[in-house]
Design a protein around this motif. Sequence first.
Motif, short mmCIF file in Angstrom:
data_model
loop_
_atom_site.label_atom_id
_atom_site.label_comp_id
_atom_site.label_asym_id
_atom_site.label_seq_id
_atom_site.Cartn_x
_atom_site.Cartn_y
_atom_site.Cartn_z
N VAL A 22 28.07 -0.77 43.91
CA VAL A 22 26.79 -1.24 44.37
C VAL A 22 26.30 -0.72 45.60
O VAL A 22 27.22 -1.10 46.65
CB VAL A 22 26.54 -2.62 44.19
N ASP A 23 25.28 -0.07 45.93
CA ASP A 23 24.66 0.22 47.27
C ASP A 23 23.22 -0.19 47.29
O ASP A 23 22.91 -0.90 46.38
CB ASP A 23 25.01 1.50 47.72
N ASP A 24 22.40 0.11 48.23
CA ASP A 24 21.05 -0.06 48.68
C ASP A 24 20.21 0.31 47.47
O ASP A 24 19.18 0.25 47.36
CB ASP A 24 20.51 0.10 49.92
N LYS A 25 20.58 1.48 46.89
CA LYS A 25 19.96 2.20 45.78
C LYS A 25 20.19 2.10 44.31
O LYS A 25 19.53 2.23 43.49
CB LYS A 25 19.74 3.82 46.45
N ASN A 26 21.75 2.38 44.08
CA ASN A 26 22.01 2.50 42.83
C ASN A 26 23.32 1.51 42.58
O ASN A 26 24.11 0.75 43.26
CB ASN A 26 22.86 3.74 42.60
N VAL A 27 23.51 1.00 41.09
CA VAL A 27 24.45 0.54 40.88
C VAL A 27 25.04 1.24 39.68
O VAL A 27 24.70 2.01 38.78
CB VAL A 27 24.08 -1.07 40.08
N SER A 28 26.34 1.27 39.67
CA SER A 28 27.63 1.97 38.81
C SER A 28 28.31 0.71 37.89
O SER A 28 28.60 -0.18 38.54
CB SER A 28 28.60 2.79 39.72
N PHE A 29 28.32 1.19 36.36
CA PHE A 29 29.02 0.11 35.81
C PHE A 29 29.64 1.00 34.71
O PHE A 29 29.26 1.93 34.31
CB PHE A 29 27.85 -0.83 35.22
N ALA A 30 30.59 0.04 33.99
CA ALA A 30 31.35 0.62 32.86
C ALA A 30 31.00 -0.02 31.59
O ALA A 30 30.74 -1.14 31.65
CB ALA A 30 32.91 0.37 33.11
N THR A 31 31.12 0.65 30.64
CA THR A 31 30.50 0.04 29.20
C THR A 31 31.03 1.17 28.21
O THR A 31 31.18 2.14 28.45
CB THR A 31 29.05 -0.70 29.22
N ARG A 32 30.58 0.68 27.19
CA ARG A 32 30.93 1.44 25.97
C ARG A 32 29.69 2.48 25.67
O ARG A 32 28.59 2.15 25.93
CB ARG A 32 31.02 0.48 24.44
N SER A 33 30.33 3.66 25.39
CA SER A 33 29.15 4.63 25.21
C SER A 33 29.04 4.85 23.83
O SER A 33 29.83 4.72 23.01
CB SER A 33 29.54 6.25 26.01
N ALA A 34 27.62 5.62 23.62
CA ALA A 34 27.18 6.07 22.24
C ALA A 34 28.07 7.47 21.94
O ALA A 34 28.81 8.14 22.86
CB ALA A 34 25.81 6.32 22.11
N SER A 35 28.28 7.69 20.65
CA SER A 35 28.53 8.95 20.38
C SER A 35 27.64 10.23 20.47
O SER A 35 26.56 9.77 19.88
CB SER A 35 29.46 8.95 19.00
N ARG A 36 27.83 11.21 20.45
CA ARG A 36 26.77 12.56 20.63
C ARG A 36 26.79 12.83 19.24
O ARG A 36 25.91 13.36 18.63
CB ARG A 36 27.17 13.47 21.62
N SER A 37 28.00 13.01 18.63
CA SER A 37 28.20 13.55 17.31
C SER A 37 28.27 12.77 16.06
O SER A 37 28.09 13.25 14.83
CB SER A 37 29.56 14.45 17.12
N GLY A 38 28.39 11.44 16.45
CA GLY A 38 28.64 10.46 15.24
C GLY A 38 29.78 9.98 15.25
O GLY A 38 30.27 9.04 14.50
N ASP A 39 30.86 10.85 15.80
CA ASP A 39 32.15 10.37 15.54
C ASP A 39 32.53 9.45 16.66
O ASP A 39 32.50 9.23 17.70
CB ASP A 39 33.07 11.55 15.92
N ALA A 40 32.97 8.28 15.83
CA ALA A 40 33.45 7.08 16.62
C ALA A 40 34.41 7.24 17.95
O ALA A 40 34.39 6.34 18.87
CB ALA A 40 33.99 5.95 15.92
#
Length: 263
Positions: A22-40
């Motif tokens: 975290v800084d004064d402008k942005n926050v970075s976080f980790a989480t589960r992403s979606a699939s682009r192709s539909g492949d889990a």
Amino acid sequence: MVGRMNDQRSFGLVPHVKIEAVDDKNVSFATRSASRSGDAKESLLRTFQVALTEVYTTPIPGAPKAVEMRPGATGPLYLSREGWAITTRDGFGIYGADRVSAKYPLDGAIPAPPLTRLTVVPTSIRIHGHLQGETAFFDIELLGHDAAESQDIAWNSADYIELRLTEHGARRLHVKSGETTVKVWPIKIFIKGSPAIDRSIVGEVDILDSEMANSVQQLAFAKHGLPIVLALTQDGVDAFHVTPQAAAEQSSDTGPAPLRSQA
């Protein structure tokens, strides 16, 4: 600036993230992403960055408390529609972005769909995923000879799970000699078994399917075949061929009241 109560925009809830920076402008976080192709196999743990102006942190009556804006903190994150639209540099979005309900803060007290705690006696707990730091996928049966008798698995959609292996399982997964506890990113966790209230019927659910189960699960047992408790949606309960009412009656006798979905 983090979103304020007088902001007329609506925000949607990312059920669970881990703050990385975290800084004064942005926050970075980790989480589960979606699939682009539909492949889990593309729904991996990824890092996203968003402007703090797209984040809402003011407490909302009746809604889950927002994650603290400090590295290492975990919990729900409220993002604007613009925040939900962010992607990683290689084009992956946040899991659930295609069906997010941007109802906070004005409609935050409207009850989310209920979740039901269902006690299941498992005959199979099968995980498909990859080891931390590796890319090859594998299957492991937690009630088989590759996994230790005792497990305590915490899934929150924002971090790896820990599995305890037997020496046989460690060799099969090519884990370093002497190591039997490994971190795994799962893309499927199939639970098959019978509801404790009716052992004559059998069902199966993938608890990583958001239409079937909550995004947070705790699978703990001291021995293969002991009952586990799942937090399921209506569809998840249906998969075990019982009614939410019957499951709720069971929960009232054995544990806390039904949960509310973080959505």
